[in-house]
Motif scaffolding. Structure first.
Motif, mmCIF file in Angstrom:
data_model
loop_
_atom_site.group_PDB
_atom_site.id
_atom_site.type_symbol
_atom_site.label_atom_id
_atom_site.label_comp_id
_atom_site.label_asym_id
_atom_site.label_seq_id
_atom_site.Cartn_x
_atom_site.Cartn_y
_atom_site.Cartn_z
ATOM 1 N N LYS A 254 67.237 21.208 -32.366
ATOM 2 C CA LYS A 254 67.907 20.545 -33.597
ATOM 3 C C LYS A 254 69.356 20.870 -33.446
ATOM 4 C CE LYS A 254 67.636 22.842 -37.761
ATOM 5 N NZ LYS A 254 68.800 23.076 -38.158
ATOM 6 N N PHE A 255 70.063 19.874 -33.463
ATOM 7 C CA PHE A 255 71.534 19.830 -33.487
ATOM 8 C C PHE A 255 71.992 19.760 -34.928
ATOM 9 C CE2 PHE A 255 70.009 17.591 -29.788
ATOM 10 C CZ PHE A 255 70.434 18.427 -28.730
ATOM 11 N N VAL A 256 72.157 20.976 -35.467
ATOM 12 C CA VAL A 256 72.589 21.228 -37.007
ATOM 13 C C VAL A 256 71.369 20.560 -37.692
ATOM 14 C CG1 VAL A 256 74.362 21.117 -38.461
ATOM 15 C CG2 VAL A 256 74.859 21.295 -36.172
ATOM 16 N N ASP A 257 71.757 19.099 -38.077
ATOM 17 C CA ASP A 257 70.857 18.504 -38.839
ATOM 18 C C ASP A 257 70.253 17.224 -38.117
ATOM 19 O OD1 ASP A 257 71.480 19.841 -41.230
ATOM 20 O OD2 ASP A 257 73.346 18.624 -41.636
ATOM 21 N N ILE A 258 70.003 17.171 -37.105
ATOM 22 C CA ILE A 258 69.558 16.153 -36.233
ATOM 23 C C ILE A 258 68.519 16.741 -35.246
ATOM 24 C CG2 ILE A 258 69.828 14.156 -34.335
ATOM 25 C CD1 ILE A 258 72.813 13.778 -35.174
ATOM 26 N N GLU A 259 67.378 16.307 -35.619
ATOM 27 C CA GLU A 259 65.975 16.851 -34.919
ATOM 28 C C GLU A 259 66.118 15.817 -33.463
ATOM 29 O OE1 GLU A 259 62.391 16.783 -36.916
ATOM 30 O OE2 GLU A 259 63.030 18.086 -38.301
ATOM 31 N N TYR A 260 65.725 16.426 -32.378
ATOM 32 C CA TYR A 260 65.698 16.118 -31.093
ATOM 33 C C TYR A 260 64.245 16.421 -30.549
ATOM 34 C CZ TYR A 260 66.305 16.388 -25.959
ATOM 35 O OH TYR A 260 66.377 16.549 -24.583
ATOM 36 N N GLN A 261 63.743 15.365 -29.686
ATOM 37 C CA GLN A 261 62.382 15.293 -29.158
ATOM 38 C C GLN A 261 62.742 14.381 -27.926
ATOM 39 O OE1 GLN A 261 59.875 13.697 -32.241
ATOM 40 N NE2 GLN A 261 58.510 15.289 -32.040
ATOM 41 N N VAL A 262 62.081 15.064 -26.706
ATOM 42 C CA VAL A 262 62.144 14.264 -25.568
ATOM 43 C C VAL A 262 60.656 14.406 -24.955
ATOM 44 C CG1 VAL A 262 62.961 16.332 -24.056
ATOM 45 C CG2 VAL A 262 63.165 14.153 -23.326
ATOM 46 N N TYR A 263 60.191 13.364 -24.422
ATOM 47 C CA TYR A 263 58.908 13.263 -23.590
ATOM 48 C C TYR A 263 59.025 12.609 -22.537
ATOM 49 C CZ TYR A 263 57.272 14.316 -28.571
ATOM 50 O OH TYR A 263 56.924 14.639 -29.755
ATOM 51 N N GLY A 264 58.540 13.068 -21.366
ATOM 52 C CA GLY A 264 58.692 12.465 -20.079
ATOM 53 C C GLY A 264 60.036 12.296 -19.500
ATOM 54 N N ASP A 265 60.199 11.370 -18.680
ATOM 55 C CA ASP A 265 61.455 11.565 -17.705
ATOM 56 C C ASP A 265 62.713 10.752 -18.542
ATOM 57 O OD1 ASP A 265 63.165 11.502 -15.674
ATOM 58 O OD2 ASP A 265 61.821 10.357 -14.657
ATOM 59 N N VAL A 266 63.687 11.415 -19.082
ATOM 60 C CA VAL A 266 64.862 10.940 -19.703
ATOM 61 C C VAL A 266 66.096 11.605 -18.899
ATOM 62 C CG1 VAL A 266 66.085 10.358 -21.800
ATOM 63 C CG2 VAL A 266 63.560 10.522 -21.554
ATOM 64 N N PRO A 267 66.513 11.191 -17.841
ATOM 65 C CA PRO A 267 67.485 11.715 -17.320
ATOM 66 C C PRO A 267 68.819 11.656 -17.819
ATOM 67 C CG PRO A 267 66.859 10.072 -15.862
ATOM 68 C CD PRO A 267 65.982 10.123 -16.988
ATOM 69 N N ALA A 268 70.213 12.259 -17.744
ATOM 70 C CA ALA A 268 71.236 12.001 -18.059
ATOM 71 C C ALA A 268 71.897 10.509 -17.643
ATOM 72 C CB ALA A 268 72.119 13.293 -17.972
ATOM 73 N N ASP A 269 71.447 10.540 -16.227
ATOM 74 C CA ASP A 269 71.991 9.443 -15.649
ATOM 75 C C ASP A 269 70.763 8.662 -15.232
ATOM 76 O OD1 ASP A 269 74.877 9.994 -15.784
ATOM 77 O OD2 ASP A 269 74.290 11.476 -14.309
ATOM 78 N N ILE A 270 70.782 7.235 -15.810
ATOM 79 C CA ILE A 270 69.515 6.420 -15.511
ATOM 80 C C ILE A 270 69.522 5.844 -13.975
ATOM 81 C CG2 ILE A 270 68.228 4.514 -16.368
ATOM 82 C CD1 ILE A 270 68.619 6.704 -18.369
ATOM 83 N N PRO A 271 68.448 6.341 -13.402
ATOM 84 C CA PRO A 271 68.442 5.729 -11.933
ATOM 85 C C PRO A 271 68.212 4.211 -11.751
ATOM 86 C CG PRO A 271 66.415 7.133 -12.171
ATOM 87 C CD PRO A 271 67.414 6.886 -13.774
ATOM 88 N N GLU A 272 68.450 3.694 -10.607
ATOM 89 C CA GLU A 272 68.061 2.447 -10.374
ATOM 90 C C GLU A 272 66.731 1.786 -10.591
ATOM 91 O OE1 GLU A 272 69.678 0.874 -6.645
ATOM 92 O OE2 GLU A 272 71.687 1.594 -7.034
ATOM 93 N N ASP A 273 65.765 2.433 -10.317
ATOM 94 C CA ASP A 273 64.457 2.059 -10.448
ATOM 95 C C ASP A 273 64.023 2.316 -11.861
ATOM 96 O OD1 ASP A 273 64.304 4.872 -10.692
ATOM 97 O OD2 ASP A 273 62.524 5.199 -9.383
ATOM 98 N N MET A 274 64.899 2.691 -12.821
ATOM 99 C CA MET A 274 64.473 2.794 -14.256
ATOM 100 C C MET A 274 65.371 1.836 -15.161
ATOM 101 S SD MET A 274 64.443 6.462 -16.432
ATOM 102 C CE MET A 274 63.270 7.242 -15.589
ATOM 103 N N ALA A 275 64.370 1.336 -16.045
ATOM 104 C CA ALA A 275 65.166 0.640 -17.110
ATOM 105 C C ALA A 275 65.122 1.288 -18.510
ATOM 106 C CB ALA A 275 64.524 -0.881 -17.248
ATOM 107 N N THR A 276 66.088 1.174 -19.260
ATOM 108 C CA THR A 276 65.958 1.767 -20.602
ATOM 109 C C THR A 276 66.170 0.964 -21.705
ATOM 110 O OG1 THR A 276 66.982 3.661 -21.709
ATOM 111 C CG2 THR A 276 68.447 2.280 -20.606
#
Length: 445
Positions: A322-344
């Motif tokens: 939780k970032f103060v009032d914003i809840e955060y969830q992540v599942y699977g592969d979500v890198p900071a920098d999106i690689p070429e083989d991944m679309a977003t």
């Protein structure tokens, strides 16, 4: 057989519980921190007045005696691995037949001048919380160093008591080594909007002594002096293994273990934050200081100690915060920098405080990850899509299955499908609204 477990966090306690479920061995759970196991992630809520310390203890005191788990309060100062004996700080010795090291983490210190002054501390142990509490009355200003999850928790804690906070983050954007750029920028805005003084690209240079051994101010890398009565050091954590580094136990950054969580020494296991896998699973890190992986490791270690060989498999990555009032969830592969083989696919609400990112394979379209800001999705549904490598278009058409509570939470799947159609030129349509019954049926299928 006597099994000694050093550390009464989630890893050590889970090991003890599963040992008892499978055996009649003598079990001793050792900690110098607290008498009983508590939820470490709830420390902030004690300070904020939402919970009492007793409310953070998942088990009543009678639980341990009822389950024949001996509790020993004390600090282990050294271990004689040859004689299989623990030496305590008070001089007492304790023999063991098998040993589980569940030593947890310790806050990082990087040799800053003044880092050991009074009024300087981290946020990991119960003693850290007591240290914060003892310096909070009359506190005029706090400075927090380090841009991770512990840092934002500490900032929110002080902020809840109307104590002004300056938050020093050395990166260009908050937690941008983990969050993609859009999500990181969202949190920058939210931190500032909340009234916390966020200083990006700013590092700690020195903590100033008030002449009586207490923190009085910090000096940043730009030469600025910021007066403060408390300095929170939250620049990450490291495995708590300093007292083991000159022993026969093989260590790297953590205690090196195989997939059965066995160390190089006979009858010695390591679990949780202090354990470093010799060979991590693809896409996973050798050390993961996360609550659920610690729990899983404890269970696996118990099976192996009881003669039921079991390999540790952390499964599909997930995390929440939780970032103060914003809840955060992540599942699977979500890198900071999106690689070429991944679309977003990224959608952000007009209020700037909700977002959904869905990552998928750039070649065949199978789903690879979900990043959620201010929006909740069902863990089991996302995990099933990821495990089955479901195509992104099928996921989008059935996105209502993932809604956490469609009766009480707004739903944004229509906007996501629209964003995907604009991106791809397709004409996908949503299937009918899905509720809990449909989600349960999907999970059973």
């Amino acid at each position: 057989m006597h099994i000694a477990i050093i550390g009464n966090g989630i890893s050590g306690v889970t090991t003890a519980r599963f040992l008892r479920k499978q055996s009649d061995h003598e079990i001793t759970l050792i900690s110098g921190e607290t008498d009983y196991f508590f939820s470490r992630t709830a420390l902030m809520y004690i300070y904020m007045g939402h919970m009492r310390f007793s409310d953070t203890q998942p088990y009543q005191p009678y639980f341990w005696k009822k389950n024949r788990i001996n509790l020993k309060k004390g600090y282990v100062e050294s271990i004689d691995f040859t004689k299989q004996t623990l030496q305590f700080k008070d001089g007492e010795n304790m023999p063991y037949d098998k040993l589980v090291l569940a030593l947890g983490s310790t806050p990082n210190k990087f040799g800053w001048p003044g880092q050991d002054l009074e009024g300087v501390g981290g946020l990991y142990s119960y003693q850290d919380l007591e240290n914060m509490e003892s310096h909070s009355e009359g506190l005029q200003h706090a400075v927090i160093v380090g841009g991770g999850l512990i840092g934002i928790e500490m900032a929110e804690m002080f902020h809840s008591r109307h104590i002004p906070v300056t938050f020093l983050v050395r990166e260009k954007s908050y937690w941008n080594n983990v969050l993609p750029a859009e999500e990181s920028e969202m949190i920058n805005r939210h931190i500032k909007k909340s009234g916390i003084d966020l200083r990006l690209e700013t590092e700690l240079k020195e903590i100033i002594d008030d002449g009586r051994g207490r923190a009085a101010a910090v000096i940043t890398n730009t030469g600025e002096r910021i007066d403060c009565g408390y300095v929170g050091l939250t620049a990450g954590v490291s495995p708590n293994i300093a007292f083991l580094k000159n022993t026969d136990l093989e260590v790297g950054r953590g205690i090196l273990v195989n997939e059965n969580l066995e160390t190089n020494l006979p009858n010695v296991y390591a679990v949780g934050d202090c354990a470093q896998l010799r060979e991590a699973r693809p896409g996973r890190r050798p050390i993961e200081a996360i609550w659920y992986t610690g729990r899983m490791m404890g269970e696996v270690a118990a099976y192996n100690i009881c003669g039921k060989p079991t390999a540790y498999d952390p499964g599909i990555w997930f995390n929440s915060a939780k970032f103060v009032d914003i809840e955060y969830q992540v599942y699977g592969d979500v890198p900071a920098d999106i690689p070429e083989d991944m679309a977003t696919l990224y959608w952000e609400h007009e209020d700037g405080e909700k977002a959904v990112r869905i990552n998928y394979d750039a070649h065949d379209g199978h789903i690879r990850g979900f990043n959620l800001m201010g929006v909740r999705y069902r863990h089991e549904v996302c995990e099933k899509w990821l495990a089955q490598k479901t195509n992104v278009e099928e996921v989008l058409q059935n996105l209502g299955l993932a809604n956490f509570d469609p009766e009480f939470y707004d739903q944004y799947e229509t906007e996501l499908v629209k964003a995907y159609n604009q991106k791809s030129g397709k004409q996908l349509t949503l299937k009918k609204r899905r509720g809990l019954a449909q989600a349960l049926a999907f999970l059973k299928s």
